[in-house]
Write a protein that holds these residues in place. Structure first.
Motif, PDB file in Angstrom:
ATOM      1  N   PRO A 187       0.802  -1.220   0.000  1.00  0.00           N
ATOM      2  CA  PRO A 187       0.000   0.000   0.000  1.00  0.00           C
ATOM      3  C   PRO A 187       0.837   1.273   0.000  1.00  0.00           C
ATOM      4  CG  PRO A 187       0.165  -0.803   2.228  1.00  0.00           C
ATOM      5  CD  PRO A 187       0.965  -1.765   1.368  1.00  0.00           C
ATOM      6  N   TYR A 188       2.137   1.159  -0.258  1.00  0.00           N
ATOM      7  CA  TYR A 188       3.040   2.302  -0.101  1.00  0.00           C
ATOM      8  C   TYR A 188       3.779   2.645  -1.390  1.00  0.00           C
ATOM      9  CZ  TYR A 188       2.469   0.965   4.823  1.00  0.00           C
ATOM     10  OH  TYR A 188       1.953   0.631   6.051  1.00  0.00           O
TER      11      TYR A 188
ATOM     12  N   VAL B  56       1.679   6.405   2.321  1.00  0.00           N
ATOM     13  CA  VAL B  56       0.553   5.528   2.022  1.00  0.00           C
ATOM     14  C   VAL B  56      -0.033   6.001   0.695  1.00  0.00           C
ATOM     15  CG1 VAL B  56      -1.681   4.642   2.774  1.00  0.00           C
ATOM     16  CG2 VAL B  56       0.067   5.217   4.471  1.00  0.00           C
TER      17      VAL B  56
ATOM     18  N   THR C   3      -2.953   6.296  -2.028  1.00  0.00           N
ATOM     19  CA  THR C   3      -4.383   6.153  -2.288  1.00  0.00           C
ATOM     20  C   THR C   3      -4.726   6.432  -3.751  1.00  0.00           C
ATOM     21  OG1 THR C   3      -4.971   8.456  -1.741  1.00  0.00           O
ATOM     22  CG2 THR C   3      -4.919   6.855   0.078  1.00  0.00           C
TER      23      THR C   3
ATOM     24  N   VAL D  32      -8.587   2.257  -1.894  1.00  0.00           N
ATOM     25  CA  VAL D  32      -8.104   1.370  -0.843  1.00  0.00           C
ATOM     26  C   VAL D  32      -7.881   0.005  -1.481  1.00  0.00           C
ATOM     27  CG1 VAL D  32      -8.667   0.216   1.332  1.00  0.00           C
ATOM     28  CG2 VAL D  32      -9.274   2.625   0.995  1.00  0.00           C
TER      29      VAL D  32
ATOM     30  N   HIS E 219      -4.075  -2.652   2.015  1.00  0.00           N
ATOM     31  CA  HIS E 219      -4.121  -1.579   3.006  1.00  0.00           C
ATOM     32  C   HIS E 219      -4.529  -2.199   4.345  1.00  0.00           C
ATOM     33  CE1 HIS E 219      -3.716   1.292  -0.257  1.00  0.00           C
ATOM     34  NE2 HIS E 219      -3.705   2.292   0.610  1.00  0.00           N
TER      35      HIS E 219
ATOM     36  N   ALA F 164      -1.591   0.732   7.684  1.00  0.00           N
ATOM     37  CA  ALA F 164      -1.671   1.703   6.584  1.00  0.00           C
ATOM     38  C   ALA F 164      -2.924   2.559   6.705  1.00  0.00           C
ATOM     39  CB  ALA F 164      -1.646   0.978   5.241  1.00  0.00           C
ATOM     40  N   LEU F 165      -4.045   1.941   7.076  1.00  0.00           N
ATOM     41  CA  LEU F 165      -5.286   2.696   7.214  1.00  0.00           C
ATOM     42  C   LEU F 165      -5.227   3.653   8.403  1.00  0.00           C
ATOM     43  CD1 LEU F 165      -7.774  -0.191   6.407  1.00  0.00           C
ATOM     44  CD2 LEU F 165      -7.383   1.843   5.010  1.00  0.00           C
TER      45      LEU F 165
ATOM     46  N   CYS G 258      -3.405   6.613   7.270  1.00  0.00           N
ATOM     47  CA  CYS G 258      -4.296   7.451   6.455  1.00  0.00           C
ATOM     48  C   CYS G 258      -5.198   8.299   7.348  1.00  0.00           C
ATOM     49  CB  CYS G 258      -5.165   6.574   5.558  1.00  0.00           C
ATOM     50  SG  CYS G 258      -4.405   6.088   4.007  1.00  0.00           S
TER      51      CYS G 258
END
Length: 410
Positions: free
Chosen positions: A31-32, A42, A44, A385, A389, A393-394, A397
């Motif tokens: 997720p990065y 992170v 998105t 997402v 994630h 990670a969330l 965010c």
């Protein structure tokens, strides 16, 4: 950038400089993403939704490496092409016939060509402010254009393309009453490029039924939404059975691949040469390896959990701004959503225009970036997402939204 036109090959990927530095990605994993200074963010944006399984999914990456070792571009048929088609078709019900292409734009173009050949008609209808690729015919009426607003009683048209107001049943009735030469209508499960505007209950089914009643085909453009709500087409989940569908992005998890899906009935138009298809890289081994592997991985994804986690992130973002006395709202789904200034998300493009705030959108991107989250820099931008994630990670965010809210309040 002395040689690359505009500094980037797709203008939609442009983000502003920050502190005098250009943002350049050096690495992407899960997720990065990391910039060229080594800072981790992170992500998105996720390749505009392409890397649903996270960047560089191990199983997909391994399959691609194995394909490279065997030869990346033969001029002939190879077994992996049928294997990839079978794995994709196993997720798409009656749309069991597959043509591989290299981009969603190509897939939509081929779908329109097929519809014209099958029906003997010329006109293609698309949603005003919908995005169905960057080719001239369907690029007409994209979000941000004058035509997309449909501000007069005269229906916008260009050559063989007509526009239809999204979520407006009366306009659909009027369209088919005034034109008898419609080959197909292109529908999207959600108006993503206009700010993740959801279809009202029953709207997609109504328009699909109306089109068939008048002899037109239904093309579902799922290049963005396919495999994002469940392991298959969003249209099937939403109760729509299209004649053809286009998919891309998630099916290759970041590899350049797309596909046109159709029933065996419509596939005969290719078999008897009513529809021409060609492309040096169509169905190449690397793309097919990615599709086959991605289809295997999506079957292991806990979609309800991802959707719930994404919706919780949306709630935390709204709550963070509310705690600073600022009203925001979101539209879309847990796996892809848009953030709006104000307390009511749009239900159609006219409302989206009215509440859109370029200054807010631009600053949101910049402040999130300062707080360690990379996002799309666009008036109707989206936050994705992925299946990778995780809680950490969330949480990052959510913290970034909280930090951004505080900066907005100062």
């Amino acid at each position: 950038m002395q040689h690359l036109v505009g500094g980037i090959s797709s203008a939609g990927r442009t983000v502003p400089d920050l502190n005098g530095r250009r943002f350049l990605v050096s690495k992407a994993q899960g997720p990065y993403v990391w910039d060229d200074q080594g800072r981790r963010y992170v992500d998105t944006a996720l390749g505009f939704g392409a890397t649903f399984l996270g960047h560089t999914d191990p199983e997909v990456a391994q399959a691609i490496h194995q394909a490279i070792d065997k030869g990346s571009m033969p001029a002939y048929a190879h077994a992996l092409e049928e294997e990839a088609a079978a794995s994709l078709a196993s997720h798409t019900r009656n749309l069991a016939k597959v043509v591989f292409l290299n981009s969603g734009s190509e897939a939509v173009h081929l779908a329109c060509r097929a519809a014209r050949a099958v029906t003997g008609r010329r006109k293609i209808v698309k949603m005003a402010a919908g995005y169905d690729g960057w080719f001239d015919d369907v690029a007409f009426g994209n979000a941000g254009s004058h035509e997309a607003a449909m501000s007069s009683n005269e229906r916008p048209s260009k050559d063989d393309t007509l526009l239809l107001r999204f979520n407006d049943r009366e306009d659909a009735d009027l369209l088919f009453a005034e034109c008898t030469d419609i080959a197909a209508i292109i529908l999207e499960p959600m108006m993503a490029n206009a700010g993740c505007i959801l279809a009202e209950a029953g709207y997609l089914q109504y328009v699909a039924s109306l089109a068939r009643k008048h002899g037109a085909l239904v093309i579902m453009d799922e290049v963005l939404m396919g495999f994002r709500l469940h392991a298959g087409l969003a249209s099937h989940l939403l109760g729509v059975e299209p004649d053809m569908a286009t998919v891309g992005k998630a099916i290759g998890n970041g590899v350049a691949v797309a596909a046109l899906l159709c029933s065996p009935e419509f596939a005969t138009a290719f078999d008897d040469n009513r529809v021409n298809r060609a492309g040096t890289y169509n169905g190449n081994p690397l793309a097919c390896a990615a599709v086959k592997a991605a289809m295997s991985v999506v079957d292991t994804v806990d979609y309800p959990a991802i959707l719930q986690a994404g919706n919780q992130l949306r709630e935390r973002a709204v709550g963070a701004f509310a705690s600073e006395g600022i009203s925001i709202c979101t539209s879309g789904y847990g796996t892809v959503f848009t953030v709006w200034r104000g307390n009511k998300e749009p239900t159609n493009y006219r409302e989206a225009i009215a509440i859109s705030d370029p200054g807010f959108t631009s600053r949101l991107h910049v402040e999130l970036r300062r707080n360690g989250v990379m996002s799309m820099h666009s008036l109707y931008g989206r936050h994705y997402v992925s299946a990778r994630h995780d809680e950490h990670a969330l949480a990052l965010c959510a913290e970034a939204f909280a930090g951004t809210a505080r900066q907005f309040a100062t």
